[in-house]
Design an enzyme around this catalytic site. Sequence first.
Site, PDB file in Angstrom:
ATOM      1  N   ASN A  11      47.917  48.756  57.265  1.00 46.40           N
ATOM      2  CA  ASN A  11      48.566  47.820  56.345  1.00 46.40           C
ATOM      3  C   ASN A  11      47.866  47.889  54.981  1.00 46.40           C
ATOM      4  O   ASN A  11      46.649  47.699  54.896  1.00 46.40           O
ATOM      5  CB  ASN A  11      48.475  46.402  56.940  1.00 46.40           C
ATOM      6  CG  ASN A  11      49.152  45.370  56.071  1.00 46.40           C
ATOM      7  OD1 ASN A  11      48.930  45.313  54.865  1.00 46.40           O
ATOM      8  ND2 ASN A  11      49.965  44.531  56.667  1.00 46.40           N
ATOM      9  N   HIS A  14      46.569  44.707  50.993  1.00 49.91           N
ATOM     10  CA  HIS A  14      45.408  44.235  50.236  1.00 49.91           C
ATOM     11  C   HIS A  14      45.079  45.111  49.033  1.00 49.91           C
ATOM     12  O   HIS A  14      44.404  44.660  48.110  1.00 49.91           O
ATOM     13  CB  HIS A  14      44.209  44.053  51.160  1.00 49.91           C
ATOM     14  CG  HIS A  14      44.472  42.948  52.139  1.00 49.91           C
ATOM     15  ND1 HIS A  14      44.535  41.634  51.761  1.00 49.91           N
ATOM     16  CD2 HIS A  14      44.778  42.975  53.451  1.00 49.91           C
ATOM     17  CE1 HIS A  14      44.844  40.884  52.803  1.00 49.91           C
ATOM     18  NE2 HIS A  14      44.998  41.678  53.840  1.00 49.91           N
ATOM     19  N   HIS A  47      54.029  44.402  53.735  1.00 53.00           N
ATOM     20  CA  HIS A  47      54.779  43.158  53.889  1.00 53.00           C
ATOM     21  C   HIS A  47      55.379  42.786  52.544  1.00 53.00           C
ATOM     22  O   HIS A  47      54.649  42.453  51.604  1.00 53.00           O
ATOM     23  CB  HIS A  47      53.807  42.074  54.387  1.00 53.00           C
ATOM     24  CG  HIS A  47      54.452  40.768  54.722  1.00 53.00           C
ATOM     25  ND1 HIS A  47      53.771  39.755  55.357  1.00 53.00           N
ATOM     26  CD2 HIS A  47      55.710  40.290  54.527  1.00 53.00           C
ATOM     27  CE1 HIS A  47      54.581  38.720  55.537  1.00 53.00           C
ATOM     28  NE2 HIS A  47      55.762  39.015  55.018  1.00 53.00           N
ATOM     29  N   ARG A  49      56.744  40.157  50.803  1.00 54.08           N
ATOM     30  CA  ARG A  49      56.877  38.705  50.946  1.00 54.08           C
ATOM     31  C   ARG A  49      57.909  38.164  49.973  1.00 54.08           C
ATOM     32  O   ARG A  49      58.130  38.725  48.899  1.00 54.08           O
ATOM     33  CB  ARG A  49      55.522  38.032  50.700  1.00 54.08           C
ATOM     34  CG  ARG A  49      54.474  38.369  51.736  1.00 54.08           C
ATOM     35  CD  ARG A  49      53.228  37.559  51.498  1.00 54.08           C
ATOM     36  NE  ARG A  49      53.452  36.164  51.801  1.00 54.08           N
ATOM     37  CZ  ARG A  49      53.037  35.562  52.915  1.00 54.08           C
ATOM     38  NH1 ARG A  49      52.333  36.220  53.809  1.00 54.08           N
ATOM     39  NH2 ARG A  49      53.303  34.294  53.128  1.00 54.08           N
ATOM     40  N   ARG A  53      53.768  38.246  46.391  1.00 53.69           N
ATOM     41  CA  ARG A  53      52.382  38.050  45.927  1.00 53.69           C
ATOM     42  C   ARG A  53      51.566  39.335  45.942  1.00 53.69           C
ATOM     43  O   ARG A  53      50.575  39.441  45.251  1.00 53.69           O
ATOM     44  CB  ARG A  53      51.683  36.965  46.727  1.00 53.69           C
ATOM     45  CG  ARG A  53      51.331  37.366  48.130  1.00 53.69           C
ATOM     46  CD  ARG A  53      50.401  36.353  48.759  1.00 53.69           C
ATOM     47  NE  ARG A  53      51.125  35.140  49.131  1.00 53.69           N
ATOM     48  CZ  ARG A  53      50.785  34.395  50.188  1.00 53.69           C
ATOM     49  NH1 ARG A  53      49.750  34.723  50.912  1.00 53.69           N
ATOM     50  NH2 ARG A  53      51.466  33.325  50.497  1.00 53.69           N
ATOM     51  N   GLU A  74      57.017  44.922  57.114  1.00 51.18           N
ATOM     52  CA  GLU A  74      56.888  43.575  57.666  1.00 51.18           C
ATOM     53  C   GLU A  74      57.696  42.654  56.786  1.00 51.18           C
ATOM     54  O   GLU A  74      57.626  42.750  55.550  1.00 51.18           O
ATOM     55  CB  GLU A  74      55.426  43.158  57.529  1.00 51.18           C
ATOM     56  CG  GLU A  74      54.680  42.986  58.791  1.00 51.18           C
ATOM     57  CD  GLU A  74      53.314  42.429  58.470  1.00 51.18           C
ATOM     58  OE1 GLU A  74      53.218  41.304  57.970  1.00 51.18           O
ATOM     59  OE2 GLU A  74      52.353  43.161  58.699  1.00 51.18           O
ATOM     60  N   THR A 105      49.981  35.794  57.450  1.00 50.27           N
ATOM     61  CA  THR A 105      50.878  35.348  58.519  1.00 50.27           C
ATOM     62  C   THR A 105      50.075  34.552  59.538  1.00 50.27           C
ATOM     63  O   THR A 105      49.073  35.035  60.060  1.00 50.27           O
ATOM     64  CB  THR A 105      51.520  36.575  59.198  1.00 50.27           C
ATOM     65  OG1 THR A 105      51.984  37.448  58.174  1.00 50.27           O
ATOM     66  CG2 THR A 105      52.668  36.168  60.088  1.00 50.27           C
ATOM     67  N   GLU A 155      55.249  43.011  68.668  1.00 49.15           N
ATOM     68  CA  GLU A 155      53.849  43.150  68.250  1.00 49.15           C
ATOM     69  C   GLU A 155      53.147  41.864  68.656  1.00 49.15           C
ATOM     70  O   GLU A 155      53.515  40.771  68.210  1.00 49.15           O
ATOM     71  CB  GLU A 155      53.739  43.363  66.737  1.00 49.15           C
ATOM     72  CG  GLU A 155      52.279  43.453  66.286  1.00 49.15           C
ATOM     73  CD  GLU A 155      52.124  43.847  64.822  1.00 49.15           C
ATOM     74  OE1 GLU A 155      52.986  44.586  64.289  1.00 49.15           O
ATOM     75  OE2 GLU A 155      51.133  43.407  64.210  1.00 49.15           O
ATOM     76  N   HIS A 195      46.758  41.882  63.769  1.00 50.09           N
ATOM     77  CA  HIS A 195      46.268  40.715  63.031  1.00 50.09           C
ATOM     78  C   HIS A 195      44.814  40.434  63.365  1.00 50.09           C
ATOM     79  O   HIS A 195      44.473  40.115  64.494  1.00 50.09           O
ATOM     80  CB  HIS A 195      47.094  39.454  63.283  1.00 50.09           C
ATOM     81  CG  HIS A 195      46.988  38.508  62.134  1.00 50.09           C
ATOM     82  ND1 HIS A 195      47.861  38.516  61.079  1.00 50.09           N
ATOM     83  CD2 HIS A 195      46.065  37.583  61.844  1.00 50.09           C
ATOM     84  CE1 HIS A 195      47.490  37.622  60.198  1.00 50.09           C
ATOM     85  NE2 HIS A 195      46.400  37.044  60.639  1.00 50.09           N
TER      86      HIS A 195
HETATM   87  N1  PXP Z   1      50.542  42.752  61.856  1.00 49.52           N
HETATM   88  C1  PXP Z   1      51.221  41.719  61.300  1.00 49.52           C
HETATM   89  C2  PXP Z   1      52.545  41.361  61.871  1.00 49.52           C
HETATM   90  C3  PXP Z   1      50.701  41.022  60.191  1.00 49.52           C
HETATM   91  O1  PXP Z   1      51.376  40.002  59.652  1.00 49.52           O
HETATM   92  C4  PXP Z   1      49.479  41.453  59.627  1.00 49.52           C
HETATM   93  C5  PXP Z   1      48.956  40.788  58.389  1.00 49.52           C
HETATM   94  O2  PXP Z   1      49.739  41.148  57.302  1.00 49.52           O
HETATM   95  C6  PXP Z   1      48.827  42.543  60.230  1.00 49.52           C
HETATM   96  C7  PXP Z   1      49.363  43.163  61.352  1.00 49.52           C
HETATM   97  C8  PXP Z   1      47.518  43.060  59.699  1.00 49.52           C
HETATM   98  O3  PXP Z   1      46.566  42.055  59.819  1.00 49.52           O
HETATM   99  P1  PXP Z   1      45.118  42.273  59.198  1.00 49.52           P
HETATM  100  O4  PXP Z   1      45.288  42.456  57.737  1.00 49.52           O
HETATM  101  O5  PXP Z   1      44.395  41.022  59.581  1.00 49.52           O
HETATM  102  O6  PXP Z   1      44.549  43.488  59.864  1.00 49.52           O
END
Ligand code: PXP
Length: 247
Positions: A11, A14, A47, A49, A53, A74, A105, A155, A195
Amino acid sequence: MPRNRVRLGVNIDHVATLRQARRGRFPDPVEAALICEQAGADSIVCHLREDRRHIQESDVVALRKKLRIGLNLEMSVAPAIVAIALRIRPDQVTLVPERRQELTTEGGLDVARQRKRLKQVVRAFEKAGIVVSLFVDPQSKQLEASRDVGARMIELHTGAYAEASSASKQARDLRLLAQAAKKANQMGLAVAAGHGLDYENTAALVRILEIEEANIGFSIIGRALAVGLPKAVAEMRQLLTRKGASK
Ligand code: PXP
């Protein structure tokens, strides 16, 4: 025989969060995604959003164009976001709940309470040839509802496991995840997890053989500050390799 390799979805939200801090073009999440691809990621997750953001629509368009590995978008089920996703056509969508004030999330999708809307959305994506995954807490009623609305993949929300305040609570949360993964698998659902996964808590999770994909962002992007993105991805890739299982 279980696969020896859990797929890694990185992901990159960030990276976009950092860019948005100055509202400029740097650092570029698309460039980061291509580095992750080179370093062994199996897919890229972002994601889009509703409040934009971090990831912008233009990022998703560029990722769709440039990635050779899969793109997993996402998203919430807000009509405007669904329309964008159907236009851009990622390989996979992961449907998540979304609240404006949340930092990230927070909980799984309450599939059981939104069956009608989710059925419509799942059908629209299936028709477009896009795989749908539902982000759910490890609870039987959510797994059953996910199957009922036509999803082929879930997931499992690993947040409670990742943030557990004691070793005994973490062990209990891991058992709940293992039971849910088994149940989902028996129902014919493919199982991903995500997550809060990091370099400490991922190895134990990967022992749950039904889990075939892990989606990880924060820990990898954070670690990249110390060791660089290719190494951060490669280290996580290594943790997602099961020893002794078949190819
Ligand atoms: N999976 C989902 C569905 C999420 O919402 C997130 C956070 O955006 C992640 C995975 C990745 O989470 P993390 O950034 O904590 O590794």
